[in-house]
Scaffold this active site. Structure first.
Site, PDB file in Angstrom:
ATOM      1  N   SER A   7     -15.441  -7.442  -5.279  1.00 46.25           N
ATOM      2  CA  SER A   7     -16.688  -8.037  -4.795  1.00 46.25           C
ATOM      3  C   SER A   7     -16.559  -8.070  -3.267  1.00 46.25           C
ATOM      4  CB  SER A   7     -16.841  -9.451  -5.355  1.00 46.25           C
ATOM      5  OG  SER A   7     -15.823 -10.282  -4.825  1.00 46.25           O
ATOM      6  N   GLY A  13     -26.732  -4.546  -6.904  1.00 48.18           N
ATOM      7  CA  GLY A  13     -26.155  -3.260  -7.308  1.00 48.18           C
ATOM      8  C   GLY A  13     -24.756  -3.052  -6.765  1.00 48.18           C
ATOM      9  N   GLY A  50     -18.291 -11.785 -16.670  1.00 43.80           N
ATOM     10  CA  GLY A  50     -17.918 -10.534 -17.330  1.00 43.80           C
ATOM     11  C   GLY A  50     -18.637  -9.313 -16.782  1.00 43.80           C
ATOM     12  N   GLY A  92     -23.484  -7.864  -7.337  1.00 40.99           N
ATOM     13  CA  GLY A  92     -24.347  -8.657  -8.221  1.00 40.99           C
ATOM     14  C   GLY A  92     -25.716  -8.017  -8.396  1.00 40.99           C
ATOM     15  N   ASP A 124     -16.183  -7.098 -14.853  1.00 39.49           N
ATOM     16  CA  ASP A 124     -15.195  -6.406 -15.704  1.00 39.49           C
ATOM     17  C   ASP A 124     -15.866  -5.279 -16.482  1.00 39.49           C
ATOM     18  OD1 ASP A 124     -13.536  -8.531 -14.852  1.00 39.49           O
ATOM     19  OD2 ASP A 124     -14.375  -9.769 -16.454  1.00 39.49           O
ATOM     20  N   ALA A 164     -10.598 -11.442 -18.393  1.00 39.33           N
ATOM     21  CA  ALA A 164     -11.043 -10.243 -17.669  1.00 39.33           C
ATOM     22  C   ALA A 164     -10.487  -8.933 -18.261  1.00 39.33           C
ATOM     23  CB  ALA A 164     -10.706 -10.369 -16.184  1.00 39.33           C
TER      24      ALA A 164
HETATM   25  P1  ATP Z   1     -17.466 -11.336 -12.175  1.00 37.49           P
HETATM   26  O1  ATP Z   1     -16.202 -11.473 -11.415  1.00 37.49           O
HETATM   27  O2  ATP Z   1     -18.203 -12.607 -12.411  1.00 37.49           O
HETATM   28  O3  ATP Z   1     -17.344 -10.561 -13.444  1.00 37.49           O
HETATM   29  P2  ATP Z   1     -18.196  -9.554 -10.006  1.00 37.49           P
HETATM   30  O4  ATP Z   1     -18.478 -10.283  -8.742  1.00 37.49           O
HETATM   31  O5  ATP Z   1     -16.905  -8.868 -10.152  1.00 37.49           O
HETATM   32  O6  ATP Z   1     -18.482 -10.532 -11.230  1.00 37.49           O
HETATM   33  P3  ATP Z   1     -20.910  -8.603 -10.043  1.00 37.49           P
HETATM   34  O7  ATP Z   1     -21.219  -7.999  -8.729  1.00 37.49           O
HETATM   35  O8  ATP Z   1     -21.441  -9.964 -10.322  1.00 37.49           O
HETATM   36  O9  ATP Z   1     -19.346  -8.493 -10.293  1.00 37.49           O
HETATM   37  O10 ATP Z   1     -21.467  -7.645 -11.190  1.00 37.49           O
HETATM   38  C1  ATP Z   1     -21.015  -6.312 -11.336  1.00 37.49           C
HETATM   39  C2  ATP Z   1     -22.173  -5.362 -11.361  1.00 37.49           C
HETATM   40  O11 ATP Z   1     -23.077  -5.685 -12.436  1.00 37.49           O
HETATM   41  C3  ATP Z   1     -23.025  -5.386 -10.088  1.00 37.49           C
HETATM   42  O12 ATP Z   1     -22.475  -4.534  -9.103  1.00 37.49           O
HETATM   43  C4  ATP Z   1     -24.367  -4.892 -10.619  1.00 37.49           C
HETATM   44  O13 ATP Z   1     -24.362  -3.488 -10.721  1.00 37.49           O
HETATM   45  C5  ATP Z   1     -24.405  -5.498 -12.034  1.00 37.49           C
HETATM   46  N1  ATP Z   1     -25.099  -6.818 -11.996  1.00 37.49           N
HETATM   47  C6  ATP Z   1     -24.524  -8.033 -11.925  1.00 37.49           C
HETATM   48  N2  ATP Z   1     -25.454  -9.021 -11.889  1.00 37.49           N
HETATM   49  C7  ATP Z   1     -26.646  -8.401 -11.936  1.00 37.49           C
HETATM   50  C8  ATP Z   1     -28.022  -8.848 -11.946  1.00 37.49           C
HETATM   51  N3  ATP Z   1     -28.332 -10.158 -11.888  1.00 37.49           N
HETATM   52  N4  ATP Z   1     -29.005  -7.917 -11.996  1.00 37.49           N
HETATM   53  C9  ATP Z   1     -28.719  -6.600 -12.064  1.00 37.49           C
HETATM   54  N5  ATP Z   1     -27.456  -6.119 -12.064  1.00 37.49           N
HETATM   55  C10 ATP Z   1     -26.430  -6.982 -12.003  1.00 37.49           C
HETATM   56 MG    MG Z   2     -15.093  -9.770 -10.381  1.00 38.81          MG
END
Ligand code: ATP
Ligand code: MG
Length: 314
Positions: free
Chosen positions: A196, A232, A256, A229, A259, A37
């Site tokens: 998250s 947004g 990723g 995710g 991050d 990360a």
């Molecule tokens: P990780 O810990 O796996 O890196 P996370 O839960 O910290 O993930 P996510 O919410 O999955 O973070 O992703 C971060 C940002 O990336 C989201 O807020 C969104 O803006 C963008 N994003 C992630 N997945 C998608 C998707 N499938 N389509 C469009 N945007 C996405």
């Molecule tokens: Mg995360």
């Protein structure tokens, strides 16, 4: 001296090609991919053209060289990335189930990564940065790594360096009480938190992600960026809630994204942009990173994020 500094676990990752959903099943792995990360974060910042550094430990092996080459090529300051003789570089094996859930096996604590210690943290180096980004993964990596994070935190606070926190502790690794306890000193000083929904609820004990983010603001955090995710993100401050819509993309490999989002968000803050633009920029960067494989290899370049942003602005 770099504007943005983070510390923690560099590792190489092997990804299950067949998405078997179990790490007991015979499969084929593709890798090594440079990952971890904090390494993804530092690389994302550098590719987006703000100076960054990673403080961490690698082994004297080809996995370590792979990481070093990738980070250097992308412009990350690796002057505080130490090579530990007698340890191998950290590794992770990951599989996905068809529903999208992930399972990891990490070799970190007893690898080079886990040897990060307060001696690796240089006061002058931290003091000259604009942001110190601390990640839950580095707080939970090993006791000495946690102490390194707390030392960096103390220096940042003393020198007016802004502190950001991504509480990305994997709940399989620590109990919720333990996660809250190790994050608390950082939360108390954090200018920015990027959780998250699940992480926000875990930290605060609230029943919804939105309530949890409000609570973090009430407790003194200036900005909370809630990552959602494919939905947004939502930015919370004391007097504003900004719902930032996602970009529609085809998800190939999600590791990723969070991050990368963190890195892009801080790049926007360093550039002094309004929060709406910061959120959109970070959403675009996160979205691009899920469209390709390899945690660091998939970090977007500035021109790619600008191109995707332009589709929204017109
Ligand atoms: P990780 O810990 O796996 O890196 P996370 O839960 O910290 O993930 P996510 O919410 O999955 O973070 O992703 C971060 C940002 O990336 C989201 O807020 C969104 O803006 C963008 N994003 C992630 N997945 C998608 C998707 N499938 N389509 C469009 N945007 C996405
Ligand atoms: Mg995360």
């Amino acid at each position: 001296m770099p504007d943005v500094i983070t510390l923690g676990e560099p590792l190489v990752e092997f990804i299950d090609k067949h998405k078997k959903g179990s790490l007991k099943t015979l499969t084929e792995f593709v890798g090594p991919f440079p990952s971890g990360a904090p390494a993804i974060f530092a690389d994302a910042v550098a590719r987006l053209k703000v100076s960054s550094a990673l403080i961490g430990v690698i082994g004297s092996d080809e996995f370590g060289e792979l990481l070093l080459d990738r980070l250097k090529e992308d412009g990350v300051d690796v002057s505080h990335l130490r090579v530990a003789e007698g340890y191998t570089t950290g590794t992770a094996f990951v599989t996905y189930s068809p529903s999208g859930s992930r399972k990891f096996i990490f070799h970190l604590r007893h690898a080079a990564a886990g040897q990060l210690s307060p001696d690796d943290v240089d006061e002058e180096f931290i003091a000259s940065a604009k942001f110190l980004h601390i990640m839950g993964s580095a707080l939970s990596l090993s006791p000495s790594s946690r102490e390194a994070c707390y030392k960096a935190l103390k220096i940042a606070v003393e020198h007016g360096v802004k502190v950001s926190l991504d509480p990305n502790v994997r709940p399989e690794l620590l109990s919720i009480d333990e996660i809250r306890r190790i994050c608390k000193p950082v939360l108390d000083e954090a200018y920015l938190v990027l959780p998250s929904g699940e992480e926000a609820m875990m930290l605060t004990g609230e029943k919804t992600a939105e309530e949890a983010c409000r609570t973090l603001i009430d407790e003194g955090v200036e900005i909370v960026a809630l990552k959602r995710g494919a939905r947004g993100s939502i930015i919370f401050t004391r007097d504003r809630v900004i719902d930032v819509p996602a970009f529609k993309v085809e998800e190939v490999e999600p590791t990723g994204a969070g991050d990368t989002y963190d890195g892009a968000f801080i790049v926007g803050l360093v550039r002094g942009w309004p929060l709406e633009k910061v959120g959109l920029f970070a959403n675009a960067a996160g979205a691009i990173s899920v469209t390709r494989i390899g945690p660091i290899n998939s970090c977007p370049y500035l021109h790619e994020v600008e191109k995707l942003m332009a589709t929204r602005e017109t």
